[in-house]
Design an enzyme around this catalytic site. Sequence first.
Site, PDB file in Angstrom:
ATOM      1  N   LEU A  32      28.572  -6.936  59.478  1.00 18.95           N
ATOM      2  CA  LEU A  32      27.770  -7.950  60.152  1.00 18.95           C
ATOM      3  C   LEU A  32      27.099  -7.380  61.397  1.00 18.95           C
ATOM      4  O   LEU A  32      27.734  -6.687  62.190  1.00 18.95           O
ATOM      5  CB  LEU A  32      28.650  -9.128  60.574  1.00 18.95           C
ATOM      6  CG  LEU A  32      29.442  -9.832  59.464  1.00 18.95           C
ATOM      7  CD1 LEU A  32      30.402 -10.847  60.067  1.00 18.95           C
ATOM      8  CD2 LEU A  32      28.502 -10.495  58.487  1.00 18.95           C
ATOM      9  N   GLU A  33      25.821  -7.668  61.565  1.00 14.78           N
ATOM     10  CA  GLU A  33      25.082  -7.393  62.808  1.00 14.78           C
ATOM     11  C   GLU A  33      24.644  -8.760  63.276  1.00 14.78           C
ATOM     12  O   GLU A  33      23.671  -9.321  62.771  1.00 14.78           O
ATOM     13  CB  GLU A  33      23.886  -6.470  62.544  1.00 14.78           C
ATOM     14  CG  GLU A  33      22.935  -6.342  63.710  1.00 14.78           C
ATOM     15  CD  GLU A  33      23.515  -5.656  64.940  1.00 14.78           C
ATOM     16  OE1 GLU A  33      23.075  -6.004  66.048  1.00 14.78           O
ATOM     17  OE2 GLU A  33      24.387  -4.791  64.811  1.00 14.78           O
ATOM     18  N   LEU A  34      25.409  -9.316  64.226  1.00 14.60           N
ATOM     19  CA  LEU A  34      25.194 -10.701  64.631  1.00 14.60           C
ATOM     20  C   LEU A  34      24.558 -10.780  66.009  1.00 14.60           C
ATOM     21  O   LEU A  34      25.038 -10.170  66.955  1.00 14.60           O
ATOM     22  CB  LEU A  34      26.522 -11.457  64.628  1.00 14.60           C
ATOM     23  CG  LEU A  34      27.294 -11.392  63.309  1.00 14.60           C
ATOM     24  CD1 LEU A  34      28.616 -12.127  63.427  1.00 14.60           C
ATOM     25  CD2 LEU A  34      26.465 -11.943  62.175  1.00 14.60           C
ATOM     26  N   GLY A  36      22.079  -9.455  67.037  1.00 14.53           N
ATOM     27  CA  GLY A  36      21.740  -8.088  67.430  1.00 14.53           C
ATOM     28  C   GLY A  36      20.512  -8.004  68.310  1.00 14.53           C
ATOM     29  O   GLY A  36      19.653  -8.873  68.303  1.00 14.53           O
TER      30      GLY A  36
END
Length: 167
Positions: A32-34, A36
């Site tokens: 996950l790249e939350l 970002g």
Amino acid sequence: MDGVRKITFTGSTEVGHHIMRNAADRAAPVTLELGGKSPFIVFPNADIETAVESVAGVMYYNTGQSCDAPSRVFVHEDVEDEFMDAFLERTTEEVVGDPLREGTTMGPLASKAQFEKVTNYLDVGRKEGASIAAGGEIPDGEEFEDGWFVDPTVFTDASRHFSAPRR
């Protein structure tokens, strides 16, 4: 979902939590790249001129209001001074103003809400001890009265744990 062996997602923290909960039921691996902030990395073997133009070109395009606009730049210590000198010079070349006027390279933010968000980030950065190396101001003058203008800003010495305001 039975045929899915891994989940990769870039997007909001809220949706990321939902994906993580659902993936946990199946023990599916998740990346996950939350929330970002589009990091840009400059290695020691980089062509500094190209790196500076790449960062500035994307960062300042559309007043930074695009999902791929980098807002974090990680520069290897071996080229940090060279990169920063060139990047700060490039930043000061941005011309803030009416986007329909010839020579303008950076127009206003899209809305009052976005303006408040950006100026809040400026306040948070200052409060958390980051230094402003360029910009950080709201342009003054008659031509800036009809829009949400902010000078392009470069922070240095920012904490790795910058507490950005929640959405």
